[in-house]
Each structure stands twice: as structure tokens, then as C-alpha cells.
Design a protein around this motif. Structure first.
Motif, mmCIF file in Angstrom:
data_model
loop_
_atom_site.group_PDB
_atom_site.id
_atom_site.type_symbol
_atom_site.label_atom_id
_atom_site.label_comp_id
_atom_site.label_asym_id
_atom_site.label_seq_id
_atom_site.Cartn_x
_atom_site.Cartn_y
_atom_site.Cartn_z
ATOM 1 N N LEU A 47 0.820 -1.280 0.032
ATOM 2 C CA LEU A 47 0.099 -0.022 -0.016
ATOM 3 C C LEU A 47 0.877 1.253 -0.042
ATOM 4 O O LEU A 47 0.647 2.077 -0.530
ATOM 5 C CB LEU A 47 -0.870 -0.118 1.296
ATOM 6 N N ILE A 48 1.780 1.073 0.716
ATOM 7 C CA ILE A 48 2.741 2.242 0.642
ATOM 8 C C ILE A 48 3.428 2.812 -0.713
ATOM 9 O O ILE A 48 3.426 3.828 -1.006
ATOM 10 C CB ILE A 48 4.096 2.136 1.583
ATOM 11 N N HIS A 49 3.812 1.566 -1.341
ATOM 12 C CA HIS A 49 4.118 1.660 -2.624
ATOM 13 C C HIS A 49 3.257 2.289 -3.464
ATOM 14 O O HIS A 49 3.751 3.377 -4.203
ATOM 15 C CB HIS A 49 5.076 0.393 -2.925
ATOM 16 N N ILE A 50 2.169 1.766 -3.600
ATOM 17 C CA ILE A 50 1.163 2.022 -4.594
ATOM 18 C C ILE A 50 0.711 3.652 -4.341
ATOM 19 O O ILE A 50 0.611 4.380 -5.171
ATOM 20 C CB ILE A 50 -0.060 1.043 -4.614
ATOM 21 N N LEU A 51 0.423 3.910 -3.014
ATOM 22 C CA LEU A 51 0.250 5.369 -2.836
ATOM 23 C C LEU A 51 1.242 6.557 -3.255
ATOM 24 O O LEU A 51 1.009 7.350 -3.883
ATOM 25 C CB LEU A 51 -0.134 5.373 -1.188
ATOM 26 N N TRP A 52 2.673 6.008 -3.084
ATOM 27 C CA TRP A 52 3.468 6.877 -3.293
ATOM 28 C C TRP A 52 3.411 6.868 -4.908
ATOM 29 O O TRP A 52 3.931 7.927 -5.526
ATOM 30 C CB TRP A 52 5.012 6.591 -2.977
ATOM 31 N N ALA A 53 3.234 6.075 -5.689
ATOM 32 C CA ALA A 53 3.072 5.715 -7.215
ATOM 33 C C ALA A 53 2.028 6.729 -7.588
ATOM 34 O O ALA A 53 2.349 7.549 -8.446
ATOM 35 C CB ALA A 53 2.855 4.430 -7.663
ATOM 36 N N VAL A 54 0.819 6.744 -7.056
ATOM 37 C CA VAL A 54 0.001 7.636 -7.361
ATOM 38 C C VAL A 54 0.365 9.225 -7.096
ATOM 39 O O VAL A 54 0.087 10.159 -7.897
ATOM 40 C CB VAL A 54 -1.542 7.284 -6.552
ATOM 41 N N SER A 55 1.007 9.315 -5.915
ATOM 42 C CA SER A 55 1.429 10.767 -5.487
ATOM 43 C C SER A 55 2.475 11.194 -6.619
ATOM 44 O O SER A 55 2.089 12.401 -6.995
ATOM 45 C CB SER A 55 1.943 10.806 -3.963
ATOM 46 N N ILE A 56 3.163 10.241 -6.656
ATOM 47 C CA ILE A 56 4.359 11.013 -8.024
ATOM 48 C C ILE A 56 3.509 11.161 -9.375
ATOM 49 O O ILE A 56 4.035 12.199 -9.960
ATOM 50 C CB ILE A 56 5.628 9.948 -7.900
ATOM 51 N N LEU A 57 2.686 10.237 -9.675
ATOM 52 C CA LEU A 57 2.037 10.392 -10.922
ATOM 53 C C LEU A 57 1.191 11.830 -10.840
ATOM 54 O O LEU A 57 1.221 12.683 -11.797
ATOM 55 C CB LEU A 57 1.100 9.541 -11.112
ATOM 56 N N PRO A 170 7.475 1.371 8.726
ATOM 57 C CA PRO A 170 6.561 1.104 7.483
ATOM 58 C C PRO A 170 5.266 2.062 8.007
ATOM 59 O O PRO A 170 4.829 2.723 7.016
ATOM 60 C CB PRO A 170 5.916 -0.278 7.496
ATOM 61 N N ARG A 171 4.996 2.043 9.409
ATOM 62 C CA ARG A 171 3.852 2.965 9.681
ATOM 63 C C ARG A 171 4.135 4.315 9.574
ATOM 64 O O ARG A 171 3.156 5.177 9.158
ATOM 65 C CB ARG A 171 3.582 2.627 11.245
ATOM 66 N N PHE A 172 5.263 4.801 9.856
ATOM 67 C CA PHE A 172 5.613 6.209 9.584
ATOM 68 C C PHE A 172 5.164 6.360 8.201
ATOM 69 O O PHE A 172 4.873 7.485 7.574
ATOM 70 C CB PHE A 172 7.064 6.493 9.978
ATOM 71 N N HIS A 173 6.028 5.667 7.168
ATOM 72 C CA HIS A 173 5.966 5.929 5.839
ATOM 73 C C HIS A 173 4.546 5.860 5.221
ATOM 74 O O HIS A 173 4.276 6.542 4.246
ATOM 75 C CB HIS A 173 7.005 4.927 4.903
ATOM 76 N N LEU A 174 3.645 5.101 5.622
ATOM 77 C CA LEU A 174 2.255 5.039 5.257
ATOM 78 C C LEU A 174 1.482 6.299 5.611
ATOM 79 O O LEU A 174 0.729 7.083 4.873
ATOM 80 C CB LEU A 174 1.370 3.688 5.901
ATOM 81 N N ALA A 175 1.798 6.903 7.024
ATOM 82 C CA ALA A 175 1.190 7.852 7.570
ATOM 83 C C ALA A 175 1.714 8.975 6.560
ATOM 84 O O ALA A 175 0.939 9.999 6.210
ATOM 85 C CB ALA A 175 1.618 8.113 9.049
ATOM 86 N N LEU A 176 3.041 9.240 6.322
ATOM 87 C CA LEU A 176 3.495 10.355 5.509
ATOM 88 C C LEU A 176 2.969 10.359 4.117
ATOM 89 O O LEU A 176 2.464 11.539 3.648
ATOM 90 C CB LEU A 176 5.146 10.156 5.368
ATOM 91 N N VAL A 177 2.870 9.183 3.495
ATOM 92 C CA VAL A 177 2.336 9.441 2.111
ATOM 93 C C VAL A 177 0.789 9.744 2.094
ATOM 94 O O VAL A 177 0.271 10.343 1.216
ATOM 95 C CB VAL A 177 2.444 8.113 1.247
ATOM 96 N N ILE A 178 0.062 9.104 3.229
ATOM 97 C CA ILE A 178 -1.200 9.710 3.253
ATOM 98 C C ILE A 178 -1.539 11.075 3.604
ATOM 99 O O ILE A 178 -2.326 11.815 2.922
ATOM 100 C CB ILE A 178 -2.188 8.887 4.495
ATOM 101 N N VAL A 179 -0.693 11.764 4.286
ATOM 102 C CA VAL A 179 -0.614 13.201 4.779
ATOM 103 C C VAL A 179 -0.391 13.806 3.509
ATOM 104 O O VAL A 179 -1.021 14.864 2.896
ATOM 105 C CB VAL A 179 0.448 13.399 5.729
#
Length: 196
Positions: A47-57, A170-179
Motif C-alpha cells: 500500500l505504501i508503494h502504490i500510494l507513493w506511485a499515485v502521489s508521484i503521478l 512502515p507505519r511512518f511511511h504509510l502515514a507520510l504518504v497519506i498526509v
């Protein structure tokens, strides 16, 4: 009909180079996402990876949309050209880092992302510095449009990027990408909905 001065004719030429680099980044992410759909069992999805992919897109699309304001720049030189293309290259490299050629030495996308996070967040932090310079190049009116929030956002995002380079949670990185995604959505609704 009077022709445009040479400096005004340069930006469409420069925009082609920017478009190629940004197009490669968008292609990399879209092909990576398509690969996840085509081969869901090839590597463990994150999920972290997919959300960062969406964010960078979204960042790549932002860049393409917002560089239209460079039409207002009438004094072009090679250094400014290198800067604008360099900014696009940084965004492309982030996209490329999200979808490597091979995951053979990793346990999946999350393991890859967390092990390569220093490269990713070094580039991510650099985008905020590039964006600040880019906004100054576009002139005072463009820069003033963002208000005081811009002065606060840039140092906070650079500091978070530096912290993310060293934090492997991983929890930090998930929270960061969501924010970050929520903040991107806020900018779209408040500032990028129309081009003024």
C-alpha cells in the motif's frame, strides 16, 4: 503578421524536452501499475508503494500543468533551460525508483521502497527546493499567489524528507504518504483547479 521575438519562441521548444522527460515518468508509473494488474503474484504488493506511485503521478501531472506559466518568462538562457529540464529529470527519477527493473533481491515492493528510501526521499526533498526556485523564476505575482503557506510548506517538507530518509518504519511511511496525498488534494482544490 508579426513574428514573436526569439526568446518567446524558445519556450515551446523547451516544453517539448520537458514533455518528453515528464512523459517518460508518467509512462514508467503507468506501466508499473499495469504490471501489478497483469502479474499480481510476481512480487508482494505494498500500500505504501502504490500510494507513493499515485502521489508521484500527480506530481508529474502538476509539473506539466504548472510549467505553462513559463510562457511569461521572456529571458531564457541555457542555465534556466538546464534547471527546468533538471527538475523534470528529478521527477522522472522518482518514478523510476518506484518501479525497478527487477525485484529479485527484495521481498516485495515495500521491502524495495524501504531499502531505497534514502534515494527516493533525497530526490523528493529536492523537488521542494526546485519548486521554490521555479516559482521565483515565474515572477513575483506567481510566487505571491501561494502566500505564507509556501514559506512554511517548503522547510517542513524538506525536513520531513530528511527524516524519512533515516526512518525505516512502515507505519511512518504509510502515514507520510497519506498526509502528502491529502495535502496534494488540498492544493488541487484550492490552487490548481483553474489556471490564472
Amino acid at each position: 503578421m508579426e513574428s514573436l521575438p526569439l526568446t518567446d519562441q524558445l519556450f515551446p521548444h523547451i516544453r517539448i524536452v520537458m514533455g518528453m522527460v515528464i512523459g517518460l515518468g508518467i509512462t514508467r508509473i503507468l506501466m508499473g501499475i499495469a504490471g501489478l494488474v497483469q502479474h499480481p503474484n510476481r512480487a508482494k504488493v505494498s500500500l505504501i508503494h502504490i500510494l507513493w506511485a499515485v502521489s508521484i503521478l500527480i506530481e508529474l501531472v502538476f509539473y506539466w500543468w504548472w510549467q505553462f506559466a513559463l510562457f511569461a518568462v521572456h529571458e531564457w538562457n541555457f542555465a534556466l533551460f538546464l534547471f527546468v529540464v533538471g527538475y523534470a529529470v528529478v521527477l522522472f527519477l522518482m518514478a523510476a525508483l518506484l518501479f525497478p527493473d527487477s525485484l529479485a533481491e527484495y521481498k516485495g515492493y515495500e521491502d524495495f521502497f524501504l531499502k531505497r528510501r534514502k534515494w527516493f526521499f533525497a530526490l523528493f526533498g529536492l523537488t521542494f527546493v526546485f519548486d521554490l526556485i521555479d516559482s521565483m523564476v515565474k515572477g513575483e505575482a506567481h510566487f505571491a499567489r501561494f502566500g505564507y503557506e509556501y514559506y512554511v510548506q517548503t522547510p517542513i517538507c524538506v525536513a520531513l524528507s530528511l527524516f524519512a530518509m533515516w526512518n525505516g518504519s512502515p507505519r511512518f511511511h504509510l502515514a507520510l504518504v497519506i498526509v502528502h496525498l491529502v495535502y496534494q488534494a488540498s492544493w488541487i482544490l484550492r490552487l490548481f483547479y483553474t489556471f490564472n
